[in-house]
Scaffold this motif. Structure first.
Motif, PDB file in Angstrom:
ATOM      1  N   LEU A 392       0.807  -1.220   0.000  1.00  0.00           N
ATOM      2  CA  LEU A 392       0.000   0.000   0.000  1.00  0.00           C
ATOM      3  C   LEU A 392       0.840   1.271   0.000  1.00  0.00           C
ATOM      4  N   ILE A 393       2.060   1.193   0.507  1.00  0.00           N
ATOM      5  CA  ILE A 393       2.931   2.372   0.522  1.00  0.00           C
ATOM      6  C   ILE A 393       3.110   2.919  -0.894  1.00  0.00           C
ATOM      7  N   LYS A 394       3.258   2.003  -1.859  1.00  0.00           N
ATOM      8  CA  LYS A 394       3.488   2.421  -3.249  1.00  0.00           C
ATOM      9  C   LYS A 394       2.266   3.097  -3.859  1.00  0.00           C
ATOM     10  N   ALA A 395       1.077   2.750  -3.370  1.00  0.00           N
ATOM     11  CA  ALA A 395      -0.148   3.273  -3.981  1.00  0.00           C
ATOM     12  C   ALA A 395      -0.773   4.413  -3.183  1.00  0.00           C
ATOM     13  N   THR A 396      -0.194   4.751  -2.038  1.00  0.00           N
ATOM     14  CA  THR A 396      -0.786   5.772  -1.168  1.00  0.00           C
ATOM     15  C   THR A 396       0.007   7.066  -1.246  1.00  0.00           C
ATOM     16  N   ARG A 397      -0.691   8.160  -1.492  1.00  0.00           N
ATOM     17  CA  ARG A 397      -0.041   9.465  -1.542  1.00  0.00           C
ATOM     18  C   ARG A 397       0.179   9.986  -0.122  1.00  0.00           C
ATOM     19  N   LYS A 398       1.365  10.563   0.108  1.00  0.00           N
ATOM     20  CA  LYS A 398       1.653  11.095   1.448  1.00  0.00           C
ATOM     21  C   LYS A 398       0.789  12.308   1.763  1.00  0.00           C
ATOM     22  N   SER A 399       0.315  12.972   0.747  1.00  0.00           N
ATOM     23  CA  SER A 399      -0.604  14.097   0.981  1.00  0.00           C
ATOM     24  C   SER A 399      -1.923  13.591   1.556  1.00  0.00           C
ATOM     25  N   SER A 400      -2.348  12.417   1.122  1.00  0.00           N
ATOM     26  CA  SER A 400      -3.576  11.829   1.670  1.00  0.00           C
ATOM     27  C   SER A 400      -3.376  11.443   3.133  1.00  0.00           C
ATOM     28  N   VAL A 401      -2.179  10.930   3.428  1.00  0.00           N
ATOM     29  CA  VAL A 401      -1.866  10.583   4.821  1.00  0.00           C
ATOM     30  C   VAL A 401      -1.860  11.836   5.684  1.00  0.00           C
ATOM     31  N   LYS A 402      -1.289  12.913   5.170  1.00  0.00           N
ATOM     32  CA  LYS A 402      -1.206  14.162   5.936  1.00  0.00           C
ATOM     33  C   LYS A 402      -2.599  14.713   6.222  1.00  0.00           C
ATOM     34  N   ARG A 403      -3.491  14.614   5.239  1.00  0.00           N
ATOM     35  CA  ARG A 403      -4.866  15.123   5.437  1.00  0.00           C
ATOM     36  C   ARG A 403      -5.605  14.339   6.513  1.00  0.00           C
ATOM     37  N   SER A 404      -5.225  13.099   6.718  1.00  0.00           N
ATOM     38  CA  SER A 404      -5.929  12.275   7.699  1.00  0.00           C
ATOM     39  C   SER A 404      -5.641  12.701   9.139  1.00  0.00           C
ATOM     40  N   GLY A 405      -4.525  13.417   9.344  1.00  0.00           N
ATOM     41  CA  GLY A 405      -4.192  13.890  10.687  1.00  0.00           C
ATOM     42  C   GLY A 405      -3.493  12.867  11.553  1.00  0.00           C
ATOM     43  N   VAL A 406      -3.135  11.731  10.983  1.00  0.00           N
ATOM     44  CA  VAL A 406      -2.430  10.693  11.739  1.00  0.00           C
ATOM     45  C   VAL A 406      -1.531   9.940  10.771  1.00  0.00           C
ATOM     46  N   SER A 407      -0.315   9.664  11.212  1.00  0.00           N
ATOM     47  CA  SER A 407       0.619   8.907  10.391  1.00  0.00           C
ATOM     48  C   SER A 407       0.468   7.417  10.680  1.00  0.00           C
ATOM     49  N   PRO A 408       0.690   6.575   9.687  1.00  0.00           N
ATOM     50  CA  PRO A 408       0.688   5.129   9.979  1.00  0.00           C
ATOM     51  C   PRO A 408       1.753   4.756  11.006  1.00  0.00           C
ATOM     52  N   LEU A 409       2.781   5.603  11.146  1.00  0.00           N
ATOM     53  CA  LEU A 409       3.791   5.377  12.184  1.00  0.00           C
ATOM     54  C   LEU A 409       3.166   5.417  13.570  1.00  0.00           C
ATOM     55  N   HIS A 410       2.239   6.358  13.775  1.00  0.00           N
ATOM     56  CA  HIS A 410       1.565   6.442  15.074  1.00  0.00           C
ATOM     57  C   HIS A 410       0.863   5.137  15.420  1.00  0.00           C
ATOM     58  N   LEU A 411       0.153   4.588  14.449  1.00  0.00           N
ATOM     59  CA  LEU A 411      -0.620   3.369  14.697  1.00  0.00           C
ATOM     60  C   LEU A 411       0.299   2.170  14.898  1.00  0.00           C
ATOM     61  N   ALA A 412       1.369   2.103  14.125  1.00  0.00           N
ATOM     62  CA  ALA A 412       2.309   0.995  14.291  1.00  0.00           C
ATOM     63  C   ALA A 412       2.958   1.035  15.673  1.00  0.00           C
ATOM     64  N   ALA A 413       3.315   2.237  16.130  1.00  0.00           N
ATOM     65  CA  ALA A 413       3.939   2.367  17.449  1.00  0.00           C
ATOM     66  C   ALA A 413       2.930   2.123  18.565  1.00  0.00           C
ATOM     67  N   GLU A 414       1.711   2.599  18.373  1.00  0.00           N
ATOM     68  CA  GLU A 414       0.693   2.431  19.420  1.00  0.00           C
ATOM     69  C   GLU A 414       0.397   0.958  19.673  1.00  0.00           C
ATOM     70  N   PHE A 415       0.412   0.151  18.606  1.00  0.00           N
ATOM     71  CA  PHE A 415       0.081  -1.265  18.751  1.00  0.00           C
ATOM     72  C   PHE A 415       1.320  -2.162  18.770  1.00  0.00           C
ATOM     73  N   ASN A 416       2.501  -1.528  18.939  1.00  0.00           N
ATOM     74  CA  ASN A 416       3.754  -2.278  19.108  1.00  0.00           C
ATOM     75  C   ASN A 416       4.090  -3.181  17.931  1.00  0.00           C
TER      76      ASN A 416
END
Length: 591
Positions: A392-416
């Motif tokens: 999904l990294i290849k198909a997902t725009r970082k601008s779309s991630v920024k608009r969401s207000g949360v990075s996938p890094l946050h979720l990966a770290a939150e759930f270890n």
């Protein structure tokens, strides 16, 4: 032991009890029943057993008498539909189950059991230790129903001809003999009954089920064929609006589906939950049935009550074959459900990497967010599937991630999920990305960075990865170093200090004249020494703004809901201070 209310009856003394003490429980129970049934003094209007006394003395006996073995009739299997009435006579296996079931009625416990000669009995165990035996009553079975169950075609023909309208009389569940014949697969009986009374062919039971639906549910192909040939309505649904075609798809029976379609069954009827036959076939991953339905005009994108389409159902369930079939026939690949999820989102959520790969190859949009604002990449990171994240990294725009207000890094770290964290860091995701204000407000401590999540979880490996990738340890309102100090983790404290964490961190909303790190490390003297050795401001603990002057008088304070106050004066200011002990700070800021 005697029954209450009985004037006479056999009793056992000590010598008698010694005589019978070598008998097993089953033998004692059988002896008691035989003596009770044979005692004329205790026979009453309750039946053969009457109100009897027992010869069990003070010994507590549990019924374990087994009924005689019976041979099942392969042509008449027991009814599998729990919604239908129970058989008129309890089968042996049900009796054995009842033997273990006891129910209390005031001070009476009732036990169901079967004697050695197959007689069904009830034992009433009273609070005073007495036991009363009563035969179970059996419901009389309709002769024509009995003939149908036994496949006795001759008797059914004679009774159908002689009884006339009597075969139309339903039982208390709404079943007529035709329902019995369809349910048990007696197709010859079905033809005989319809020959005598053709008007009952579409008669429904109390749940709205016709004989055709019952035959479909039981997969009695010959009965389905007979009913359709005699003119049964292939679209007449039950009270849940489930048509025979829908039930055939539910049973995963392609032969019956073809039979119903050949007799004009409508393919796009909706059940009460919004499911169609195609949705049901997709959920069973049956491409053969799907193909028959589509050839007969099935809608490729019907939605159930949650807005799920067949394609979303296939993606959610991981059914590759039906997914390819639907895409091949033009199903809308980016259709959204009621919660905004797409087929790609569902595949990522449920960990179906092969489905994600197929959908991406067919240009599925990875930048469509659900109603909660999360993208498929977010949900894959949250689920910890690094393979799907990499796709999904290849198909997902970082601008779309920024608009969401949360990075996938946050979720990966939150759930270890350290493996996902590593993939995202290597892909160039910003380790200092901050949660949007509205998402940060969802946490009591108003955390913002990925590093804070890692430290709060006590995850040393994730903290190391983030710091080495350039994470700033001083961006959060409540410094991650304070979290590590409060946890007493010298390993995390050392990592953070080595990467320039502020050893003089304060709590901005509740400032003191000395660093909050000092307060939190008071229980860990070695950690306090380490902080002092690395620049923690110790002198501030000994300075006072009033110098040698008089301190103001003590002011009483009241408790607040979120912060507790005490009546001690600040050693430097003389003002009433808040209780900022490590225990209180953990409650206020580290929930």
């Amino acid at each position: 032991m005697t029954m209450p209310g009985s004037t006479t009856g056999p009793t056992l003394g000590f010598d008698d009890y010694t005589l019978y003490s070598n008998l097993s429980d089953d033998e004692l129970m059988q002896l008691a029943i035989e003596r009770s049934l044979s005692d004329p003094h205790n026979a009453t209007s309750l039946g053969e057993a009457g109100k009897t006394s027992t010869a069990l003395g003070r010994r507590t006996v549990q019924c374990r008498v087994n009924p005689p073995a019976t041979r099942p009739n392969p042509s008449n299997p027991p009814r599998e539909d729990p919604s239908h009435r129970p058989p008129t006579a309890n089968p042996p296996d049900a009796r054995r189950r009842k033997c273990e079931e006891r129910r209390k009625c005031e001070d009476i416990v009732v036990t169901h059991f079967v004697t050695g000669n197959g007689k069904c009995m009830l034992a009433y165990h009273r609070g005073d230790g007495s036991i009363q035996y009563v035969p179970e009553t059996e419901e009389e079975q309709d002769p024509i129903v009995k003939a149908i169950l036994n496949g006795d075609v001759t008797t059914v023909r004679a009774m159908a001809r002689n009884r006339g309208n009597n075969i139309l009389q339903p039982d208390k569940y709404g079943w007529i003999p035709l329902h019995e014949a369809a349910y048990y697969g007696q197709d010859q009986c079905v033809r005989i009954l319809l020959g005598a009374q053709p008007g009952v062919i579409n008669k429904c039971d109390l749940k709205g089920r016709t004989a055709l639906i019952l035959a479909v549910e039981r997969e009695k192909v010959a009965c389905v064929e007979a009913l359709l040939e005699k003119g049964a309505d292939p679209d007449l649904a039950n009270k849940d609006r489930e048509s025979p075609l829908y039930k055939a798809c539910e049973m995963d029976n392609a032969e019956i589906v073809a039979m119903l379609l050949n007799h004009g069954a409508v393919v796009n009827k909706y059940s009460i939950h919004g499911w169609t036959a195609l949705l049901e076939a997709v959920s069973r991953n049956n491409v053969e049935i799907c193909e028959m339905l589509v050839q007969n005009g099935a809608n490729l994108s019907p939605t159930n009550m949650y807005g799920f389409t067949p394609l979303s159902t296939a993606a959610q369930s991981g059914h590759v074959e039906t997914l390819r079939f639907l895409i091949k026939h033009g199903a809308d690949i980016n259709r959204e459900a009621s919660d905004g999820s797409t087929a790609l989102y569902e595949a990522a959520k449920n960990g179906h990497e092969d489905i994600v790969e197929i959908l991406l190859s067919q240009k599925a949009d990875a930048n469509k967010a659900g109603k909660k604002g999360l993208l498929p990449l977010h949900i894959a990171a949250q689920q910890g599937n690094d393979g799907i994240v990499s796709l999904l990294i290849k198909a997902t725009r970082k601008s779309s991630v920024k608009r969401s207000g949360v990075s996938p890094l946050h979720l990966a770290a939150e759930f270890n999920w350290d493996n996902v964290l590593e993939v995202l860091i290597e892909a160039g995701y910003d380790v200092n990305a901050m949660l949007s204000e509205d998402r940060s407000m969802m946490y009591e401590d108003h955390r913002s960075t990925t590093l804070y999540f890692a430290v709060a979880n006590g995850n040393v490996d994730a903290t190391t990865m983030l710091l080495e990738a350039g994470a700033n340890p001083n961006l959060d309102t409540f410094n991650p170093l304070l979290v590590a100090v409060r946890q007493g983790s010298i390993e995390l404290v050392t990592l953070l200090v080595e990467h320039m964490a502020n050893v003089n961190a304060y709590v901005p909303t509740h400032p003191t004249s000395f660093p909050a790190t000092v307060m939190f490390s008071m229980k860990y003297l070695s950690m306090l020494k380490y902080l002092m050795d690395n620049g923690c401001d110790a002198l501030s603990c000994f300075s006072c703004t009033y110098s040698s002057g008089t301190h103001p008088p003590l002011q009483e304070t009241s408790e607040r809901d979120d912060l507790r106050y005490n009546t001690d004066t600040h050693r430097n200011t003389g003002e009433p201070v808040q209780d900022l002990s490590p225990r209180t700070m953990s409650q206020d800021y580290l929930a």
